[in-house]
Design a protein around this motif. Structure first.
Motif, short mmCIF file in Angstrom:
data_model
loop_
_atom_site.label_atom_id
_atom_site.label_comp_id
_atom_site.label_asym_id
_atom_site.label_seq_id
_atom_site.Cartn_x
_atom_site.Cartn_y
_atom_site.Cartn_z
N ASP A 37 68.11 44.40 -1.49
CA ASP A 37 69.52 44.61 -1.14
C ASP A 37 69.77 44.37 0.35
O ASP A 37 70.74 43.69 0.73
CB ASP A 37 69.94 46.03 -1.50
CG ASP A 37 70.02 46.26 -3.01
OD1 ASP A 37 70.09 45.26 -3.74
OD2 ASP A 37 70.00 47.43 -3.42
N SER A 38 68.91 44.92 1.21
CA SER A 38 69.12 44.77 2.65
C SER A 38 68.94 43.33 3.09
O SER A 38 69.68 42.83 3.95
CB SER A 38 68.16 45.68 3.42
OG SER A 38 66.81 45.35 3.16
N THR A 39 67.96 42.63 2.49
CA THR A 39 67.74 41.22 2.85
C THR A 39 68.91 40.36 2.42
O THR A 39 69.37 39.48 3.16
CB THR A 39 66.44 40.70 2.20
OG1 THR A 39 65.34 41.52 2.60
CG2 THR A 39 66.17 39.26 2.62
N LYS A 40 69.43 40.63 1.23
CA LYS A 40 70.58 39.84 0.74
C LYS A 40 71.82 40.10 1.59
O LYS A 40 72.62 39.19 1.81
CB LYS A 40 70.86 40.18 -0.73
CG LYS A 40 69.78 39.72 -1.69
CD LYS A 40 70.24 39.79 -3.13
CE LYS A 40 71.28 38.74 -3.42
NZ LYS A 40 71.56 38.61 -4.87
N ARG A 41 71.96 41.32 2.09
CA ARG A 41 73.12 41.60 2.95
C ARG A 41 73.04 40.81 4.25
O ARG A 41 74.04 40.25 4.71
CB ARG A 41 73.20 43.11 3.24
CG ARG A 41 73.74 43.94 2.11
CD ARG A 41 74.15 45.33 2.60
NE ARG A 41 73.02 46.09 3.10
CZ ARG A 41 72.27 46.89 2.35
NH1 ARG A 41 72.56 47.02 1.05
NH2 ARG A 41 71.27 47.57 2.86
N VAL A 42 71.83 40.77 4.83
CA VAL A 42 71.66 40.05 6.09
C VAL A 42 71.88 38.55 5.90
O VAL A 42 72.65 37.91 6.63
CB VAL A 42 70.26 40.31 6.68
CG1 VAL A 42 70.01 39.40 7.89
CG2 VAL A 42 70.10 41.77 7.08
N VAL A 43 71.19 37.98 4.91
CA VAL A 43 71.29 36.53 4.66
C VAL A 43 72.68 36.17 4.14
O VAL A 43 73.27 35.15 4.52
CB VAL A 43 70.21 36.06 3.68
CG1 VAL A 43 70.31 34.55 3.44
CG2 VAL A 43 68.82 36.42 4.21
N GLY A 44 73.21 37.01 3.25
CA GLY A 44 74.53 36.73 2.67
C GLY A 44 75.63 36.73 3.70
O GLY A 44 76.58 35.95 3.61
N LYS A 45 75.51 37.60 4.70
CA LYS A 45 76.51 37.65 5.76
C LYS A 45 76.51 36.36 6.55
O LYS A 45 77.57 35.84 6.92
CB LYS A 45 76.22 38.84 6.68
CG LYS A 45 77.26 39.03 7.79
CD LYS A 45 76.95 40.26 8.62
CE LYS A 45 77.98 40.46 9.71
NZ LYS A 45 77.69 41.67 10.53
N ARG A 46 75.34 35.81 6.82
CA ARG A 46 75.25 34.56 7.57
C ARG A 46 75.81 33.39 6.78
O ARG A 46 76.37 32.45 7.36
CB ARG A 46 73.79 34.28 7.92
CG ARG A 46 73.14 35.30 8.83
CD ARG A 46 71.66 35.04 8.99
NE ARG A 46 71.01 36.03 9.85
CZ ARG A 46 69.70 36.11 10.03
NH1 ARG A 46 68.90 35.24 9.41
NH2 ARG A 46 69.19 37.03 10.81
N LEU A 47 75.67 33.45 5.43
CA LEU A 47 76.09 32.32 4.60
C LEU A 47 77.40 32.57 3.88
O LEU A 47 77.83 31.75 3.06
CB LEU A 47 74.99 32.02 3.56
CG LEU A 47 73.62 31.65 4.12
CD1 LEU A 47 72.61 31.45 2.98
CD2 LEU A 47 73.70 30.38 4.96
N ALA A 48 78.03 33.72 4.16
CA ALA A 48 79.31 34.07 3.52
C ALA A 48 79.18 34.11 2.01
O ALA A 48 79.98 33.54 1.28
CB ALA A 48 80.40 33.08 3.95
N VAL A 49 78.14 34.79 1.53
CA VAL A 49 77.87 34.91 0.09
C VAL A 49 77.87 36.38 -0.29
O VAL A 49 77.42 37.24 0.46
CB VAL A 49 76.51 34.28 -0.26
CG1 VAL A 49 76.16 34.52 -1.72
CG2 VAL A 49 76.52 32.79 0.04
N ASP A 50 78.39 36.68 -1.49
CA ASP A 50 78.40 38.05 -2.00
C ASP A 50 76.96 38.55 -2.14
O ASP A 50 76.16 37.96 -2.87
CB ASP A 50 79.09 38.08 -3.36
CG ASP A 50 79.16 39.49 -3.94
OD1 ASP A 50 78.77 40.44 -3.24
OD2 ASP A 50 79.60 39.62 -5.10
#
Length: 260
Positions: free
Chosen positions: A98-111
């Motif tokens: 969850d934390s990794t997806k939040r970090v990467v998702g924020k950079r790529l504008a992904v849910d």
């Protein structure tokens, strides 16, 4: 991203060096995660390990039958703690994903919401690694028994010395084993979360810069079990040092390297 039924098939599509790769700019965070999961695993297994140790020490310290008793008691630890370790891994690695997806998702504008594929991967990762407890503690029992029996005969240890060495060996080897398992699952959880988020964002081309090269699969700071039963940090290992291989045999270090 479609729901995939076979996680082995998913990982087979990703090169081995990418599955083990992590972001080298977050070295401290990675080691902290590994250490936290290792500590959680040790907390779960500590009671069963103490019971096994008490059972061994409550019997005769005569060398007749001692080795077999050590093997039997230690090998029973894995099945006893299987479910509790799996529960700890599910909770911890779920947070890592969850934390990794939040970090990467924020950079790529992904849910960054966890998907069905993430749940399937988490279940596969936890189940596959937890199962190694059975064989892991079995091998640990064999190694401890052989080492203690050899040393006790050669040095003519007393009852108290034998008991002390059994306790030290079990404690050191179980900690080293937890460190290795934690390192594997944290690497895979972070890498999966990164790659799945890339796919969600439609990223077709990317490059991972691995923390380590092809000579080792351990991050800097990982404790290494030496041939004499003691532990030493990976960064302090030198050429010609004698370490314990994955098969429990003494092995000389022929080369050391660092990418930091």
């Amino acid at each position: 991203m479609s729901v995939l039924d076979d996680m082995d098939e998913v990982l087979a599509r990703v090169p081995e060096h990418l599955r083990k790769a992590t972001d080298p700019t977050r070295k401290e965070e990675l080691l902290l995660l590994v250490d936290r999961l290792s500590r959680q695993m040790q907390k779960v297994t500590r009671e069963a390990e103490q019971e096994a140790l008490d059972s061994v020490l409550s019997g005769s310290m005569s060398l007749d039958g001692l080795g077999e008793r050590i093997r039997e008691r230690v090998s029973m630890i894995g099945p006893l703690v299987f479910g509790d370790v799996a529960d700890a891994m599910v909770a911890f690695n779920g947070d890592v994903i969850d934390s990794t997806k939040r970090v990467v998702g924020k950079r790529l504008a992904v849910d960054p919401t966890r998907t069905d594929d993430d749940e399937k991967f988490l279940d596969w990762l936890t189940t596959s690694q937890s199962k190694f407890l059975r064989s892991g503690y079995g091998r640990m029992g064999d190694m401890i028994a052989q080492w203690v029996m050899d040393q006790a005969r050669a040095q003519r240890w007393s009852r108290s010395q034998i008991g002390s060495q059994i306790a030290d060996q079990l404690r050191a080897r179980s900690q080293a084993y937890a460190d290795v398992v934690a390192s594997v699952v944290v690497h895979r959880a972070r890498s999966w979360a990164q790659l799945s988020t890339f796919l969600d964002a439609g990223v077709a081309n990317y490059r991972f810069h691995a923390v380590m090269d092809g000579l080792t699969c351990f991050a800097d700071g990982t404790p290494v079990l030496m041939a004499n039963g003691m532990q030493r940090r990976l960064s302090r290992i030198q050429r010609t040092d004698m370490v314990t291989s994955c098969l429990g045999r003494p092995r000389a270090v022929v080369k050391t390297t660092s990418t930091w």
